[in-house]
Design an enzyme around this catalytic site. Structure first.
Site, mmCIF file in Angstrom:
data_model
loop_
_atom_site.group_PDB
_atom_site.id
_atom_site.type_symbol
_atom_site.label_atom_id
_atom_site.label_comp_id
_atom_site.label_asym_id
_atom_site.label_seq_id
_atom_site.Cartn_x
_atom_site.Cartn_y
_atom_site.Cartn_z
ATOM 1 C CE LYS A 53 126.261 -34.252 27.890
ATOM 2 N NZ LYS A 53 126.583 -33.971 29.304
ATOM 3 C CG ASP A 114 121.937 -19.515 19.903
ATOM 4 O OD1 ASP A 114 121.891 -18.372 19.445
ATOM 5 O OD2 ASP A 114 122.151 -19.738 21.099
ATOM 6 C CB VAL A 164 115.137 -21.273 27.014
ATOM 7 C CG1 VAL A 164 114.239 -20.074 26.820
ATOM 8 C CG2 VAL A 164 115.875 -21.606 25.723
#
Ligand code: PRP
Length: 190
Positions: A53, A114, A164
């Site tokens: 999402k 990541d 974040v």
């Protein structure tokens, strides 16, 4: 600073303001539009795939700024192996319903890269399905966290290894609706 923004108190600082996000998405859409204009890239459909999402806000901003037709698709995946035990498995919760990929230019759109597992696995998946081309676009890149040899083709901003949230990114499903990206206070998640 950012006095016009109503900053969520759980954030330690704002990393990217709405204006900066607007500038990044405009720059990326211009670059991608130019890259897919010529030759075989230009004559084939460009299918931009939102990796749900987290990418949803970035994706909707990006596709609206593209200066060529694009087809919209969505995938939802869970990547195992982000913890200490690395299985490298990708589970598809939502997939495309297409049979022939041979004429398609696929552009995967992510909010953040990541470990690199999600995009590298998805890239391999669509290559295996026979797509004419597969490229990756990420709003944020955390190269310090990389666990596999993978570099996105388009990167909005390289960021430090901080937690974040906002503009689609969450912590326990919160903060996705913020119109900016900020660093979460460590006491919220530790
Ligand atoms: C996050 C992010 C990427 C992925 C990146 O998704 O949106 O899809 O992790 O991590 P990687 O480079 O280590 O693979 P998440 O699993 O948190 O789901 P979400 O997008 O629904 O929040």
């Amino acid at each position: 600073m950012n006095t016009e923004l109503d900053i969520d108190l759980d954030l330690q600082t704002v990393l990217l303001t709405p204006q900066q996000l607007d500038e990044i998405t405009t720059r990326m859409a211009t670059q991608i539009t130019a890259d897919y204009k010529e030759g075989a890239f230009g004559s084939r459909p460009l299918v931009m795939i939102c990796v749900l999402k987290g990418a949803v806000m970035f994706y909707t901003d990006l596709v609206r700024k593209m200066e060529r037709p694009v087809e919209l698709e969505f995938v939802k995946v869970t990547s195992y192996g982000a913890g200490t035990v690395s299985s490298g498995q990708l589970k598809m919760h939502l997939d495309l319903f297409r049979t022939d990929y041979s004429n398609l230019n696929i552009l995967l759109v992510e909010d953040i890269t990541d470990s690199g597992r999600t995009l590298s696995k998805l890239t391999q998946l669509f290559r295996d399905r026979g797509a004419h081309s597969v490229r990756c676009c990420t709003l944020l890149d955390k190269p310090d966290r990389r666990e596999v040899d993978f570099t996105p083709d388009y990167i909005g901003a390289v960021i430090p290894d901080e937690f974040v949230v906002g503009y689609g990114l969450d912590y326990n499903e919160r903060y996705r609706d913020l119109p900016y990206i900020g660093i979460l206070r460590p006491e919220i998640y530790s």
